[in-house]
Structures are given as C-alpha cells and as structure tokens.
Motif scaffolding. Structure first.
Motif, PDB file in Angstrom:
ATOM      1  N   UNK A  35      54.123  21.459  84.648  1.00 43.03           N
ATOM      2  CA  UNK A  35      55.172  22.764  83.942  1.00 43.03           C
ATOM      3  C   UNK A  35      54.368  24.139  83.862  1.00 43.03           C
ATOM      4  N   UNK A  36      55.108  24.852  84.370  1.00 39.61           N
ATOM      5  CA  UNK A  36      54.316  26.230  84.312  1.00 39.61           C
ATOM      6  C   UNK A  36      55.530  27.173  83.603  1.00 39.61           C
ATOM      7  N   UNK A  37      55.184  27.639  82.410  1.00 41.83           N
ATOM      8  CA  UNK A  37      56.192  28.493  81.608  1.00 41.83           C
ATOM      9  C   UNK A  37      55.562  29.879  81.851  1.00 41.83           C
ATOM     10  N   UNK A  41      51.907  32.955  77.775  1.00 43.33           N
ATOM     11  CA  UNK A  41      50.990  33.648  77.298  1.00 43.33           C
ATOM     12  C   UNK A  41      51.606  34.796  76.481  1.00 43.33           C
ATOM     13  N   UNK A  42      52.652  35.357  76.461  1.00 41.05           N
ATOM     14  CA  UNK A  42      53.327  36.163  75.654  1.00 41.05           C
ATOM     15  C   UNK A  42      53.861  35.324  74.311  1.00 41.05           C
ATOM     16  N   UNK A  43      54.043  34.124  74.401  1.00 40.25           N
ATOM     17  CA  UNK A  43      54.655  33.388  73.218  1.00 40.25           C
ATOM     18  C   UNK A  43      53.289  33.123  72.226  1.00 40.25           C
ATOM     19  N   UNK A  76      42.442  25.764  74.933  1.00 41.78           N
ATOM     20  CA  UNK A  76      43.171  25.164  76.113  1.00 41.78           C
ATOM     21  C   UNK A  76      44.601  25.648  76.419  1.00 41.78           C
ATOM     22  N   UNK A  77      45.276  25.727  75.257  1.00 42.70           N
ATOM     23  CA  UNK A  77      46.438  26.482  75.583  1.00 42.70           C
ATOM     24  C   UNK A  77      46.576  27.637  76.111  1.00 42.70           C
ATOM     25  N   UNK A  78      45.773  28.374  75.920  1.00 45.95           N
ATOM     26  CA  UNK A  78      45.593  29.770  76.410  1.00 45.95           C
ATOM     27  C   UNK A  78      45.231  29.708  77.825  1.00 45.95           C
ATOM     28  N   UNK A  79      44.278  28.782  78.140  1.00 41.80           N
ATOM     29  CA  UNK A  79      43.831  28.731  79.617  1.00 41.80           C
ATOM     30  C   UNK A  79      44.722  28.220  80.334  1.00 41.80           C
ATOM     31  N   UNK A  80      45.380  27.213  80.136  1.00 38.43           N
ATOM     32  CA  UNK A  80      46.305  26.519  80.796  1.00 38.43           C
ATOM     33  C   UNK A  80      47.668  27.620  81.084  1.00 38.43           C
ATOM     34  N   UNK A  81      47.851  28.476  79.986  1.00 36.10           N
ATOM     35  CA  UNK A  81      48.978  29.386  80.322  1.00 36.10           C
ATOM     36  C   UNK A  81      48.617  30.336  81.153  1.00 36.10           C
ATOM     37  N   UNK A  85      50.291  30.909  85.113  1.00 31.10           N
ATOM     38  CA  UNK A  85      50.711  32.331  85.649  1.00 31.10           C
ATOM     39  C   UNK A  85      50.187  32.530  86.765  1.00 31.10           C
ATOM     40  N   UNK A  86      48.804  32.533  86.746  1.00 35.43           N
ATOM     41  CA  UNK A  86      47.990  33.079  88.152  1.00 35.43           C
ATOM     42  C   UNK A  86      48.503  32.206  89.149  1.00 35.43           C
TER      43      UNK A  86
END
Length: 129
Positions: A35-37, A41-43, A76-81, A85-86
């Motif tokens: 899952x990619x939301x 990152x903005x949230x 981890x949340x930031x890296x995954x987010x 996106x990338x």
C-alpha cells in the motif's frame, strides 16, 4: 475458467502488486500487496507540526521533542511514506487510485485487486497470441 480462478491464477503470476492511493480513495487490501498512500508524508508532517506555537524557537524545540519521542517507529513511517511516493513517481503514477502489477501494468480507477489482476491476465493472454 471462473473469475475467481482467473484472479487467483493472475495473482500467482504477479510477482508484485502495489496499490497507490490516498486517504480520499480507500481501497480494500489483500495479503502481500504493498500500500502506497501518496498523501502519507503530508499527513505525518501535519501530525508533527500540529498546534506548534508561533515562536520559532519554541516550535523548533517542540518539533524536535516530537521527532525524538517518535523514535525508530516514526523514522520507519517517514521512510516508508517517502519511498512509496518515490516508487509511484518513478513509475509515472500520478492519479489515484491505481493498481500496479509487476511494475509494468497500471490500472487507474480500479479499486478491486482481483478485477485488476484478472484484467492484467486477460491482457497478457491477448498479447501473447
């Protein structure tokens, strides 16, 4: 062959399935699907900057405390987010929802993974003839 059997066969042939979406376009997920939301990152940024004081020094101190308190889970949340996106951008995905199969096939607007896999399998069958 039934639609369920076809979807199962297609999922067995799919090495990788990504669901690319945002909070406004929720999707049903399946095991093994990434899952990619795009708005993640903005949230997270909004979460970290929520109710900060107007004084820059105080705001900076509180933000640093929040980052520290979040620890490795937040990292981890930031890296995954951002990796998500990338990954979506690298494939040229700009609209949501999108289902990506094997980083090769993109279905826009489809919200059902089984139908997406069946469509990809149908396309593969037609183009292999």
């Amino acid at each position: 062959m039934t639609a369920c059997a076809l979807a199962f066969e297609a999922s067995a042939r799919a090495a990788e399935i990504w669901v690319i979406t945002d909070r406004e376009h929720p999707m049903e997920m399946a095991p093994g699907v990434r899952l990619i939301e795009l708005d993640a990152p903005a949230r997270i940024k909004a979460e970290l900057s929520s109710k900060l004081p107007s004084d820059p020094a105080q705001a900076s101190l509180i933000a640093q405390q929040r980052l520290k308190r979040g620890g490795s889970e937040l990292q981890e949340r930031l890296a995954t987010a951002y990796q998500g996106v990338i990954g979506a951008w690298s494939l040229g995905v700009t609209k949501v929802p999108a289902i990506v199969v094997d980083r090769r096939y993109v279905l826009y607007g489809e919200t059902n993974i089984a139908r997406a896999l069946a469509s990809v399998e149908d396309y593969r069958q037609r183009t292999q003839r």
